[in-house]
Design a protein around this motif. Structure first.
Motif, PDB file in Angstrom:
ATOM      1  N   SER A  62      23.807 -70.105  13.162  1.00  0.00           N
ATOM      2  CA  SER A  62      22.830 -69.025  13.308  1.00  0.00           C
ATOM      3  C   SER A  62      22.090 -69.240  14.625  1.00  0.00           C
ATOM      4  N   SER A  63      21.347 -68.222  15.034  1.00  0.00           N
ATOM      5  CA  SER A  63      20.471 -68.405  16.194  1.00  0.00           C
ATOM      6  C   SER A  63      19.178 -69.041  15.682  1.00  0.00           C
ATOM      7  N   TYR A  64      18.284 -69.361  16.576  1.00  0.00           N
ATOM      8  CA  TYR A  64      17.051 -70.034  16.215  1.00  0.00           C
ATOM      9  C   TYR A  64      15.976 -69.038  15.822  1.00  0.00           C
ATOM     10  N   ASN A  65      15.010 -69.535  15.075  1.00  0.00           N
ATOM     11  CA  ASN A  65      13.780 -68.800  14.825  1.00  0.00           C
ATOM     12  C   ASN A  65      12.648 -69.820  14.889  1.00  0.00           C
ATOM     13  N   ASN A  66      11.425 -69.360  14.789  1.00  0.00           N
ATOM     14  CA  ASN A  66      10.294 -70.274  14.945  1.00  0.00           C
ATOM     15  C   ASN A  66      10.274 -71.363  13.878  1.00  0.00           C
ATOM     16  N   ASN A  67      10.794 -71.091  12.684  1.00  0.00           N
ATOM     17  CA  ASN A  67      10.859 -72.128  11.650  1.00  0.00           C
ATOM     18  C   ASN A  67      11.821 -73.232  12.055  1.00  0.00           C
ATOM     19  N   LEU A  68      12.937 -72.891  12.656  1.00  0.00           N
ATOM     20  CA  LEU A  68      13.937 -73.892  13.029  1.00  0.00           C
ATOM     21  C   LEU A  68      13.476 -74.765  14.186  1.00  0.00           C
ATOM     22  N   ILE A  69      12.759 -74.190  15.139  1.00  0.00           N
ATOM     23  CA  ILE A  69      12.330 -75.022  16.274  1.00  0.00           C
ATOM     24  C   ILE A  69      11.160 -75.925  15.913  1.00  0.00           C
ATOM     25  N   ASP A  70      10.557 -75.716  14.756  1.00  0.00           N
ATOM     26  CA  ASP A  70       9.502 -76.610  14.282  1.00  0.00           C
ATOM     27  C   ASP A  70      10.051 -77.783  13.478  1.00  0.00           C
ATOM     28  N   GLU A  88      13.827 -79.097  33.554  1.00  0.00           N
ATOM     29  CA  GLU A  88      12.441 -78.673  33.718  1.00  0.00           C
ATOM     30  C   GLU A  88      12.113 -77.455  32.858  1.00  0.00           C
ATOM     31  N   LYS A  89      13.151 -76.717  32.462  1.00  0.00           N
ATOM     32  CA  LYS A  89      12.947 -75.499  31.689  1.00  0.00           C
ATOM     33  C   LYS A  89      13.780 -75.597  30.418  1.00  0.00           C
ATOM     34  N   TYR A  90      13.139 -75.348  29.265  1.00  0.00           N
ATOM     35  CA  TYR A  90      13.793 -75.457  27.960  1.00  0.00           C
ATOM     36  C   TYR A  90      13.643 -74.134  27.226  1.00  0.00           C
ATOM     37  N   ARG A  91      14.769 -73.620  26.737  1.00  0.00           N
ATOM     38  CA  ARG A  91      14.753 -72.326  26.051  1.00  0.00           C
ATOM     39  C   ARG A  91      15.553 -72.429  24.755  1.00  0.00           C
ATOM     40  N   PHE A  92      15.376 -71.448  23.899  1.00  0.00           N
ATOM     41  CA  PHE A  92      16.170 -71.342  22.682  1.00  0.00           C
ATOM     42  C   PHE A  92      16.513 -69.878  22.458  1.00  0.00           C
ATOM     43  N   PHE A  93      17.630 -69.648  21.780  1.00  0.00           N
ATOM     44  CA  PHE A  93      18.115 -68.280  21.568  1.00  0.00           C
ATOM     45  C   PHE A  93      17.705 -67.792  20.190  1.00  0.00           C
ATOM     46  N   ASN A  94      16.940 -66.708  20.154  1.00  0.00           N
ATOM     47  CA  ASN A  94      16.524 -66.069  18.908  1.00  0.00           C
ATOM     48  C   ASN A  94      16.723 -64.555  19.019  1.00  0.00           C
ATOM     49  N   VAL A 100      10.541 -72.619  24.979  1.00  0.00           N
ATOM     50  CA  VAL A 100      10.055 -73.434  23.871  1.00  0.00           C
ATOM     51  C   VAL A 100       8.526 -73.389  23.927  1.00  0.00           C
ATOM     52  N   PRO A 101       7.863 -72.980  22.825  1.00  0.00           N
ATOM     53  CA  PRO A 101       6.404 -72.804  22.865  1.00  0.00           C
ATOM     54  C   PRO A 101       5.628 -74.125  22.939  1.00  0.00           C
ATOM     55  N   GLN A 102       4.397 -74.017  23.385  1.00  0.00           N
ATOM     56  CA  GLN A 102       3.527 -75.189  23.528  1.00  0.00           C
ATOM     57  C   GLN A 102       3.311 -75.908  22.199  1.00  0.00           C
ATOM     58  N   SER A 103       3.302 -75.191  21.094  1.00  0.00           N
ATOM     59  CA  SER A 103       3.101 -75.829  19.789  1.00  0.00           C
ATOM     60  C   SER A 103       4.197 -76.857  19.512  1.00  0.00           C
ATOM     61  N   VAL A 104       5.415 -76.575  19.948  1.00  0.00           N
ATOM     62  CA  VAL A 104       6.523 -77.515  19.763  1.00  0.00           C
ATOM     63  C   VAL A 104       6.343 -78.716  20.681  1.00  0.00           C
ATOM     64  N   TRP A 105       5.903 -78.476  21.922  1.00  0.00           N
ATOM     65  CA  TRP A 105       5.670 -79.582  22.854  1.00  0.00           C
ATOM     66  C   TRP A 105       4.573 -80.506  22.331  1.00  0.00           C
ATOM     67  N   ARG A 106       3.548 -79.944  21.683  1.00  0.00           N
ATOM     68  CA  ARG A 106       2.487 -80.772  21.119  1.00  0.00           C
ATOM     69  C   ARG A 106       3.042 -81.672  20.009  1.00  0.00           C
ATOM     70  N   LYS A 107       3.946 -81.137  19.188  1.00  0.00           N
ATOM     71  CA  LYS A 107       4.581 -81.951  18.148  1.00  0.00           C
ATOM     72  C   LYS A 107       5.399 -83.076  18.772  1.00  0.00           C
ATOM     73  N   LEU A 108       6.072 -82.760  19.857  1.00  0.00           N
ATOM     74  CA  LEU A 108       6.885 -83.778  20.541  1.00  0.00           C
ATOM     75  C   LEU A 108       5.997 -84.905  21.055  1.00  0.00           C
ATOM     76  N   GLU A 109       4.839 -84.561  21.591  1.00  0.00           N
ATOM     77  CA  GLU A 109       3.915 -85.572  22.121  1.00  0.00           C
ATOM     78  C   GLU A 109       3.390 -86.484  21.022  1.00  0.00           C
ATOM     79  N   ASN A 110       3.357 -86.000  19.789  1.00  0.00           N
ATOM     80  CA  ASN A 110       2.833 -86.780  18.667  1.00  0.00           C
ATOM     81  C   ASN A 110       3.902 -87.624  17.987  1.00  0.00           C
ATOM     82  N   THR A 111       5.133 -87.611  18.517  1.00  0.00           N
ATOM     83  CA  THR A 111       6.184 -88.419  17.888  1.00  0.00           C
ATOM     84  C   THR A 111       6.346 -89.748  18.596  1.00  0.00           C
TER      85      THR A 111
END
Length: 111
Positions: A62-70, A88-94, A100-111
Motif C-alpha cells: 500500500s502507499s503510506y498514510n500518516n498512521n504508517l509514518i508514525d 537532505e530531503k525525505y518524502r513518502f508517497f500517500n 516527512v512532517p516535523q512530528s515524525v522528526w521529533r519522534k526520531l530525535e527521541n529514539t
C-alpha cells in the motif's frame, strides 16, 4: 531490521538512434521487519533526496498514510537513512509525494 540496497536501471528499449523513451537510474532500499517491509528509492538525478514509496505487510503493498509514518518501523528506517548521511530531503508517497512532517522528526530525535 534488515536493509538491502540495490542499484537499478529501469528503461525502455533504445530506438534506432540509441535514445530511450524513458530511463530511470536509482538506488532501491528495502527495510525488512519480519512481515513488514518498507520500500524507498533515490534517483540518480536527485541524489540528495530519498522517497518511501511502498509499505508492505504480509505481502500486501500500500502507499503510506500518516498512521504508517508514525510507526516505529518507519522511524527506524528513517533513522538509518539519516545516519547514512547522504540525503537532505525525505518524502513518502500517500497519493502524491509529501515531505516527512516535523512530528515524525521529533519522534526520531527521541529514539
Amino acid at each position: 531490521m534488515e536493509v538491502s540496497k540495490v542499484y537499478e536501471i529501469d528503461c525502455s528499449e533504445q530506438d534506432e538512434n540509441g535514445y530511450y523513451e524513458w530511463y530511470y537510474e536509482y538506488d532501491l532500499y528495502e527495510f525488512s521487519f519480519g512481515s513488514i517491509k518498507l520500500h524507498a528509492r533515490s534517483y540518480s538525478d536527485t541524489p540528495k533526496e530519498v522517497s518511501f514509496f511502498a509499505y508492505e505487510k504480509d505481502g500486501k503493498r500500500s502507499s503510506y498514510n500518516n498512521n504508517l509514518i508514525d510507526q516505529p518501523e518507519f522511524i527506524e528506517a528513517l533513522k538509518y537513512l539519516k545516519n547514512f548521511g547522504v540525503y537532505e530531503k525525505y518524502r513518502f508517497f500517500n497519493g502524491s509525494y509529501s515531505a516527512v512532517p516535523q512530528s515524525v522528526w521529533r519522534k526520531l530525535e527521541n529514539t
